[in-house]
Design an enzyme around this catalytic site. Structure first.
Site, PDB file in Angstrom:
ATOM      1  N   TYR A 170      -4.923   7.751  -6.318  1.00  0.00           N
ATOM      2  CA  TYR A 170      -3.797   6.998  -5.759  1.00  0.00           C
ATOM      3  C   TYR A 170      -4.032   6.682  -4.287  1.00  0.00           C
ATOM      4  O   TYR A 170      -3.942   5.530  -3.846  1.00  0.00           O
ATOM      5  CB  TYR A 170      -2.501   7.780  -5.942  1.00  0.00           C
ATOM      6  CG  TYR A 170      -1.271   7.064  -5.427  1.00  0.00           C
ATOM      7  CD1 TYR A 170      -0.676   6.065  -6.188  1.00  0.00           C
ATOM      8  CD2 TYR A 170      -0.715   7.390  -4.194  1.00  0.00           C
ATOM      9  CE1 TYR A 170       0.455   5.394  -5.723  1.00  0.00           C
ATOM     10  CE2 TYR A 170       0.404   6.728  -3.722  1.00  0.00           C
ATOM     11  CZ  TYR A 170       0.991   5.730  -4.488  1.00  0.00           C
ATOM     12  OH  TYR A 170       2.102   5.068  -4.023  1.00  0.00           O
ATOM     13  N   SER A 196       0.854  -1.182   0.000  1.00  0.00           N
ATOM     14  CA  SER A 196       0.000   0.000   0.000  1.00  0.00           C
ATOM     15  C   SER A 196       0.896   1.240   0.000  1.00  0.00           C
ATOM     16  O   SER A 196       1.902   1.281  -0.711  1.00  0.00           O
ATOM     17  CB  SER A 196      -0.944  -0.030   1.212  1.00  0.00           C
ATOM     18  OG  SER A 196      -1.769   1.104   1.235  1.00  0.00           O
ATOM     19  N   SER A 197       0.570   2.246   0.780  1.00  0.00           N
ATOM     20  CA  SER A 197       1.354   3.486   0.826  1.00  0.00           C
ATOM     21  C   SER A 197       0.874   4.326   1.988  1.00  0.00           C
ATOM     22  O   SER A 197      -0.289   4.228   2.410  1.00  0.00           O
ATOM     23  CB  SER A 197       1.182   4.275  -0.477  1.00  0.00           C
ATOM     24  OG  SER A 197       1.711   5.593  -0.358  1.00  0.00           O
ATOM     25  N   LYS A 239      -4.878   2.962  -2.490  1.00  0.00           N
ATOM     26  CA  LYS A 239      -3.944   2.452  -1.481  1.00  0.00           C
ATOM     27  C   LYS A 239      -4.671   2.175  -0.165  1.00  0.00           C
ATOM     28  O   LYS A 239      -4.378   1.198   0.531  1.00  0.00           O
ATOM     29  CB  LYS A 239      -2.793   3.438  -1.277  1.00  0.00           C
ATOM     30  CG  LYS A 239      -1.851   3.540  -2.464  1.00  0.00           C
ATOM     31  CD  LYS A 239      -1.266   2.192  -2.852  1.00  0.00           C
ATOM     32  CE  LYS A 239      -0.204   2.297  -3.922  1.00  0.00           C
ATOM     33  NZ  LYS A 239       0.327   0.979  -4.338  1.00  0.00           N
TER      34      LYS A 239
END
Length: 253
Positions: free
Chosen positions: A152, A138-139, A156
């Site tokens: 984005y 993920s982020s 995520k």
């Protein structure tokens, strides 16, 4: 510490550079057989040869992970080449940070659906494994609103939710599922190198935001991924491991 990876079979998408390549290298160093995919056939070939030099079986193919058929074929052929599947790491992102419909479409097909399809295609072998685990990359953009685009961050975050659901669903049959959320990670050929060269103001601002005053190296993220995926972390499932040098401010409860 023995991570218990020797002899296990691992699939890594986006496994030829950056975090994915470092994951593949560490898995191989620990004695696991590894299959990688990426878009560039030459990079895949070079990576497979480098992994084999470590004395483990290795396989790879050039794949556009947004193509469901190509991804499933790679999974099936990887299982045949390695003799099964124990661990999958979904690492590819479209890096679609624009604020437009194209970014939403790219993020859905690449970040989200490639992860879902990788899991689904691998499930027949994971169900037979005694050390099955799923790790999705993920982020920190999934935890906090930042300078990346809305698509984005949204996808995520969705990956964390998806992995949590998998963890609950699959725990009774011994399959673990987790996510790793990296902070800004710098490597040759990566997005932050490009930003450093083409948007130095953004690069400087991003660097200044991190209390450590630097970005992560891909190996620093990969070590966390490999540990979380390994049998050494056998009672960890449904967690989101943030590796960001104290960048994010939100408290995980």
């Amino acid at each position: 510490m023995d991570l218990g990876l020797k002899g296990l079979r691992v699939l890594v998408t986006g496994g030829t550079k950056g975090i994915g390549r470092k994951c593949a290298d560490i898995f191989a160093d620990e004695g696991a057989a590894v299959s990688v995919c990426a878009r560039d056939a030459a990079h895949v070939t070079a990576t497979v040869e480098a992994l084999k030099q470590k004395g483990v079986p290795a396989f790879g193919r050039a794949v556009n992970v947004a193509n469901a058929h190509s991804l499933k074929s790679w999974v099936q052929d990887s299982a045949a080449a390695l003799g099964g599947i124990d661990i999958v790491v979904a690492n590819v992102s479209a890096l679609a940070v624009a604020d437009d419909e194209t970014a939403w479409q790219a993020g859905f097909e690449t970040d989200m659906m490639h992860s879902v399809r990788l899991v689904n295609a691998s499930m027949p072998w994971l169900e037979k494994s005694q050390a099955a685990s799923i790790t999705l990359i993920s982020s920190v953009s999934g935890r906090e609103i930042d300078f990346t685009g809305p698509a984005y961050g949204a996808f995520k975050a969705a990956l964390v939710h998806y992995a949590q659901g998998l963890a609950m669903k699959l725990a009774p049959i011994g399959i673990r599922a987790n996510t790793v959320s990296p902070g800004n990670t710098f490597f040759e050929g990566g997005i932050w190198q490009s930003i450093e060269q083409n948007n130095p103001d953004l690069f400087r601002d991003a660097l200044a935001m991190n209390p450590m005053k630097r970005m992560a190296g891909p190996d620093e993220i990969a070590r966390g991924v490999v540990f979380l995926a390994s049998p050494a972390s056998s009672f960890t499932s449904g967690t989101n491991l943030v590796i960001d040098g104290a960048l994010t401010k939100g408290v995980q409860l």
